[in-house]
Design a protein around this motif. Sequence first.
Motif, PDB file in Angstrom:
ATOM      1  N   TRP A   1       0.823  -1.220   0.000  1.00  0.00           N
ATOM      2  CA  TRP A   1       0.000   0.000   0.000  1.00  0.00           C
ATOM      3  C   TRP A   1       0.855   1.269   0.000  1.00  0.00           C
ATOM      4  CZ3 TRP A   1       0.508   3.359   4.048  1.00  0.00           C
ATOM      5  CH2 TRP A   1       0.889   2.862   5.294  1.00  0.00           C
ATOM      6  N   THR A   2       2.083   1.182   0.534  1.00  0.00           N
ATOM      7  CA  THR A   2       2.961   2.354   0.505  1.00  0.00           C
ATOM      8  C   THR A   2       3.349   2.721  -0.923  1.00  0.00           C
ATOM      9  OG1 THR A   2       3.856   1.854   2.693  1.00  0.00           O
ATOM     10  CG2 THR A   2       5.151   3.294   1.295  1.00  0.00           C
ATOM     11  N   LEU A   3       3.610   1.723  -1.763  1.00  0.00           N
ATOM     12  CA  LEU A   3       3.960   2.010  -3.146  1.00  0.00           C
ATOM     13  C   LEU A   3       2.782   2.643  -3.876  1.00  0.00           C
ATOM     14  CD1 LEU A   3       6.043   1.900  -5.380  1.00  0.00           C
ATOM     15  CD2 LEU A   3       5.318  -0.428  -5.897  1.00  0.00           C
ATOM     16  N   GLY A   4       1.574   2.173  -3.586  1.00  0.00           N
ATOM     17  CA  GLY A   4       0.402   2.842  -4.149  1.00  0.00           C
ATOM     18  C   GLY A   4       0.302   4.279  -3.685  1.00  0.00           C
ATOM     19  N   GLY A   5       0.613   4.507  -2.418  1.00  0.00           N
ATOM     20  CA  GLY A   5       0.610   5.873  -1.908  1.00  0.00           C
ATOM     21  C   GLY A   5       1.673   6.741  -2.549  1.00  0.00           C
ATOM     22  N   ASN A   6       2.792   6.126  -2.959  1.00  0.00           N
ATOM     23  CA  ASN A   6       3.836   6.899  -3.629  1.00  0.00           C
ATOM     24  C   ASN A   6       3.334   7.527  -4.922  1.00  0.00           C
ATOM     25  OD1 ASN A   6       5.644   6.294  -1.646  1.00  0.00           O
ATOM     26  ND2 ASN A   6       6.904   4.912  -2.846  1.00  0.00           N
ATOM     27  N   LEU A   7       2.479   6.817  -5.650  1.00  0.00           N
ATOM     28  CA  LEU A   7       1.894   7.393  -6.863  1.00  0.00           C
ATOM     29  C   LEU A   7       1.103   8.648  -6.539  1.00  0.00           C
ATOM     30  CD1 LEU A   7       2.649   4.628  -8.162  1.00  0.00           C
ATOM     31  CD2 LEU A   7       0.501   4.766  -9.413  1.00  0.00           C
ATOM     32  N   LEU A   8       0.337   8.570  -5.465  1.00  0.00           N
ATOM     33  CA  LEU A   8      -0.476   9.724  -5.069  1.00  0.00           C
ATOM     34  C   LEU A   8       0.397  10.877  -4.595  1.00  0.00           C
ATOM     35  CD1 LEU A   8      -3.100   7.626  -3.081  1.00  0.00           C
ATOM     36  CD2 LEU A   8      -3.499   8.739  -5.287  1.00  0.00           C
TER      37      LEU A   8
ATOM     38  N   ALA B   1      -3.610   0.304 -12.083  1.00  0.00           N
ATOM     39  CA  ALA B   1      -2.745   0.257 -10.900  1.00  0.00           C
ATOM     40  C   ALA B   1      -3.518  -0.236  -9.683  1.00  0.00           C
ATOM     41  CB  ALA B   1      -2.147   1.632 -10.633  1.00  0.00           C
ATOM     42  N   SER B   2      -4.777   0.181  -9.554  1.00  0.00           N
ATOM     43  CA  SER B   2      -5.608  -0.232  -8.430  1.00  0.00           C
ATOM     44  C   SER B   2      -5.832  -1.739  -8.435  1.00  0.00           C
ATOM     45  CB  SER B   2      -6.953   0.499  -8.486  1.00  0.00           C
ATOM     46  OG  SER B   2      -7.828   0.007  -7.499  1.00  0.00           O
ATOM     47  N   ARG B   3      -6.176  -2.284  -9.600  1.00  0.00           N
ATOM     48  CA  ARG B   3      -6.418  -3.729  -9.691  1.00  0.00           C
ATOM     49  C   ARG B   3      -5.144  -4.519  -9.400  1.00  0.00           C
ATOM     50  NH1 ARG B   3      -9.417  -1.785 -14.047  1.00  0.00           N
ATOM     51  NH2 ARG B   3      -7.715  -2.218 -15.499  1.00  0.00           N
ATOM     52  N   TYR B   4      -4.021  -4.028  -9.885  1.00  0.00           N
ATOM     53  CA  TYR B   4      -2.755  -4.734  -9.704  1.00  0.00           C
ATOM     54  C   TYR B   4      -2.351  -4.731  -8.235  1.00  0.00           C
ATOM     55  CZ  TYR B   4       1.502  -6.756 -11.647  1.00  0.00           C
ATOM     56  OH  TYR B   4       2.515  -7.610 -11.977  1.00  0.00           O
ATOM     57  N   LEU B   5      -2.586  -3.628  -7.550  1.00  0.00           N
ATOM     58  CA  LEU B   5      -2.263  -3.556  -6.128  1.00  0.00           C
ATOM     59  C   LEU B   5      -3.079  -4.586  -5.346  1.00  0.00           C
ATOM     60  CD1 LEU B   5      -1.662  -0.409  -4.013  1.00  0.00           C
ATOM     61  CD2 LEU B   5      -3.311  -2.070  -3.211  1.00  0.00           C
TER      62      LEU B   5
END
Length: 485
Positions: A366-373, A437-441
Amino acid sequence: MTGESDMRGRILRAIGAEGVGQLLNVAVRLLLVPLFLAAWGPETYGEWLILTAVAGWFGLADLGGQLYFVNRMTEAWAQQKLGDFQKIFATGLIFFGVSSAVLMSLAAAVLTAPFIPSWLGIQRTNTDVVYWVLIIMCLRVLASLPLGLLLGVYRATGAQATSVMYGNLMLLVQLIAGAAVLMSSGGMLLMALTEVVGLFVVSALVAFDLRRRMPAGVRLFWPIHPQMSILQDAWSPSLHFLGIQLAMAVMIQGSVIVVAKAMGPLEVVVFSIMRTIANLVSRFLGMMAHSAWPEFTRLHSKGETQRFQALFRTILLASTLAGLLFLGSVQLFGSQLFALWLGKQLPYETQSMLMMGALVIFTNTWTLGGNLLMATNRHNDYARVQLPVNMIALGVAYLGGVWFGLEGFIGGLIFGQSVPMIVLTAWMLRRNAWGEASRYLGAQAALVLVLLPLYVNPWSALLVMAGVMFLGAWRFWPRNAKASD
């Protein structure tokens, strides 16, 4: 494709530099911990960890602005707006210099209050030493804020590897000086001073190097009045970055304090050493995400959404596979390596270590997803949810620690923080039209959850590791020269 090759080259150079840093981090953790235990004993070392955890809170003194200013500088440099670049830097440098000075004065007043040692549960360390250690460690944290912006110039201009290598130099100074203090039976005060030496040496070297390498049109240290419009624009996103940093501090520093309250200083040492082992892979995974951050900013500023999401998928898959390999290695060889490292000074808890490794992998997802944001300054919702989630997670972890010990504490962090943040981060990515990206996460998190029970048995763990290595080789092994051009 020159642009693709340049991006890949920047990321690989940054990963290489980060790799050197991780080796130094490993050396600092693996070499200094036995020296701490031998020189001071577990109880005094536990009190040192508590004091450094308290000082770490002052890293919030940048009010979240550092990440915002570096993002803005990266965008300005990518668009060759050198005048804007210089104004953004000058405004940030003055802001961080003033905030550091003000907060250092406040820290000196607050941290010398008579109730501080007893409130923290410090019993063995002299009260005057406690006060001085807190002040010196706060000075180190606050003085690092202007340096952080200076290092951000390297990131913004595509020289992130150089920025990382200066950080590596600080780690090297810390390792050598810290080992010298402990081997000569030095105390906490001298150890705290070693933390400051490397910081000021590197700050001077960075300032000199940036004067030399900047183009003629950019004078970073030329007297320029701060731009109020830049500060006004920075206010809202910076405060949201502050919310994210506060949430991280609550979890990282707060977990040490919560363990101390629930189980005592000795369990703080056990928990911190277990987290040190888990952080070996956490730092490696974070190294890939950190290296890709400036590229996320550049690709988004140019509207290249497909390349943006493709880079995210690649980094997330690589980090997940690396995490799964680490988890199997720890389960198979962790007990023997722990005994070789620390002997019988502390117990090794196999199931707790498995859960700690799983926590690291979920957190990285979830941190990597947050990095995009965060890299695109679309982090408002991400900032709002983290603090309440982390506060609830610490409450759940505290109860788990009281009832079930360290296993219960770590389980509380997994179910109280990781699960909600994975769901919320995937939702936020979808809201920003990054559905792929959401589905992959979500898929990567589900993969780890399915494979996790297999690690309890050594033979099935070996089977999972073999599958992970095959998948990694198939996905990342270069196909041919043309495909990589």
